[in-house]
Design a protein around this motif. Structure first.
Motif, PDB file in Angstrom:
ATOM      1  N   ARG A 263       0.824  -1.216   0.000  1.00 52.72           N
ATOM      2  CA  ARG A 263       0.000   0.000   0.000  1.00 52.72           C
ATOM      3  C   ARG A 263       0.849   1.252   0.000  1.00 52.72           C
ATOM      4  NH1 ARG A 263      -4.496   1.670   4.441  1.00 52.72           N
ATOM      5  NH2 ARG A 263      -5.215   3.526   3.352  1.00 52.72           N
ATOM      6  N   SER A 264       1.956   1.251   0.715  1.00 56.44           N
ATOM      7  CA  SER A 264       2.806   2.442   0.743  1.00 56.44           C
ATOM      8  C   SER A 264       3.605   2.597  -0.547  1.00 56.44           C
ATOM      9  CB  SER A 264       3.764   2.400   1.941  1.00 56.44           C
ATOM     10  OG  SER A 264       4.727   1.376   1.767  1.00 56.44           O
ATOM     11  N   LEU A 265       3.885   1.505  -1.225  1.00 57.08           N
ATOM     12  CA  LEU A 265       4.652   1.567  -2.469  1.00 57.08           C
ATOM     13  C   LEU A 265       3.802   1.948  -3.671  1.00 57.08           C
ATOM     14  CD1 LEU A 265       6.851  -1.619  -2.060  1.00 57.08           C
ATOM     15  CD2 LEU A 265       7.541   0.748  -1.720  1.00 57.08           C
ATOM     16  N   MET A 266       2.515   1.680  -3.635  1.00 53.93           N
ATOM     17  CA  MET A 266       1.639   1.912  -4.778  1.00 53.93           C
ATOM     18  C   MET A 266       1.136   3.353  -4.797  1.00 53.93           C
ATOM     19  SD  MET A 266       1.819  -0.650  -6.642  1.00 53.93           S
ATOM     20  CE  MET A 266       0.571  -0.302  -7.833  1.00 53.93           C
ATOM     21  N   THR A 267       1.960   4.226  -5.316  1.00 54.63           N
ATOM     22  CA  THR A 267       1.589   5.617  -5.486  1.00 54.63           C
ATOM     23  C   THR A 267       0.663   5.739  -6.693  1.00 54.63           C
ATOM     24  OG1 THR A 267       3.457   6.044  -6.932  1.00 54.63           O
ATOM     25  CG2 THR A 267       3.811   6.359  -4.564  1.00 54.63           C
TER      26      THR A 267
ATOM     27  N   LEU B 212      -0.941   4.058 -12.245  1.00 54.91           N
ATOM     28  CA  LEU B 212      -1.059   4.393 -13.664  1.00 54.91           C
ATOM     29  C   LEU B 212      -0.207   3.457 -14.521  1.00 54.91           C
ATOM     30  CD1 LEU B 212      -1.074   8.299 -13.544  1.00 54.91           C
ATOM     31  CD2 LEU B 212      -2.985   6.779 -14.100  1.00 54.91           C
ATOM     32  N   GLU B 213       0.976   3.115 -14.036  1.00 56.10           N
ATOM     33  CA  GLU B 213       1.839   2.166 -14.749  1.00 56.10           C
ATOM     34  C   GLU B 213       1.180   0.791 -14.839  1.00 56.10           C
ATOM     35  OE1 GLU B 213       5.138   2.224 -16.201  1.00 56.10           O
ATOM     36  OE2 GLU B 213       4.454   4.296 -16.325  1.00 56.10           O
ATOM     37  N   VAL B 214       0.610   0.339 -13.740  1.00 58.08           N
ATOM     38  CA  VAL B 214      -0.081  -0.952 -13.728  1.00 58.08           C
ATOM     39  C   VAL B 214      -1.237  -0.934 -14.723  1.00 58.08           C
ATOM     40  CG1 VAL B 214      -1.522  -2.489 -12.327  1.00 58.08           C
ATOM     41  CG2 VAL B 214       0.604  -1.586 -11.392  1.00 58.08           C
TER      42      VAL B 214
END
Length: 103
Positions: free
Chosen positions: A21-25, A30-32
């Motif tokens: 959760r903290s890594l998924m900015t 958007l990249e995913v």
């Protein structure tokens, strides 16, 4: 600083550093979405559902960040990274009419 006993202090996020959760900015989400969207378009093209122009548009959208990073690295750092090689491989595959492989 939060600890295991007290938890987070007032105003601090309840998310531990290093967790998903903290890594998924927003940028990472958007990249995913870009990668997943390109993959879906490739799968639909391979099944004959979507026409070639849609696939080529998806390839351009998917390749844009690699081209941008590769060119910036080439200009600013004078190095050829994997981004340039992936871009060249994609362009060669598209020119060779290997559209799914290029995508």
């Amino acid at each position: 600083m939060p600890n295991a006993i007290d938890g987070p202090r007032a105003g601090e996020p309840a998310v531990s550093p290093g967790t998903l959760r903290s890594l998924m900015t927003r940028q990472h989400w958007l990249e995913v979405a870009r990668i997943a969207g390109t993959g879906i378009v490739v799968a639909l093209y391979a099944r004959g559902v979507l026409p070639l122009p849609v696939l080529l548009l998806a390839v351009m959208v998917g390749l844009y960040p690699l081209v941008k990073t590769g060119v910036l690295d080439l200009i600013h750092e004078h190095k050829i990274g994997t981004e340039i090689f992936v871009t060249l491989a994609t362009v060669i595959a598209i020119l060779g009419r290997e559209y799914v492989a290029g995508a």
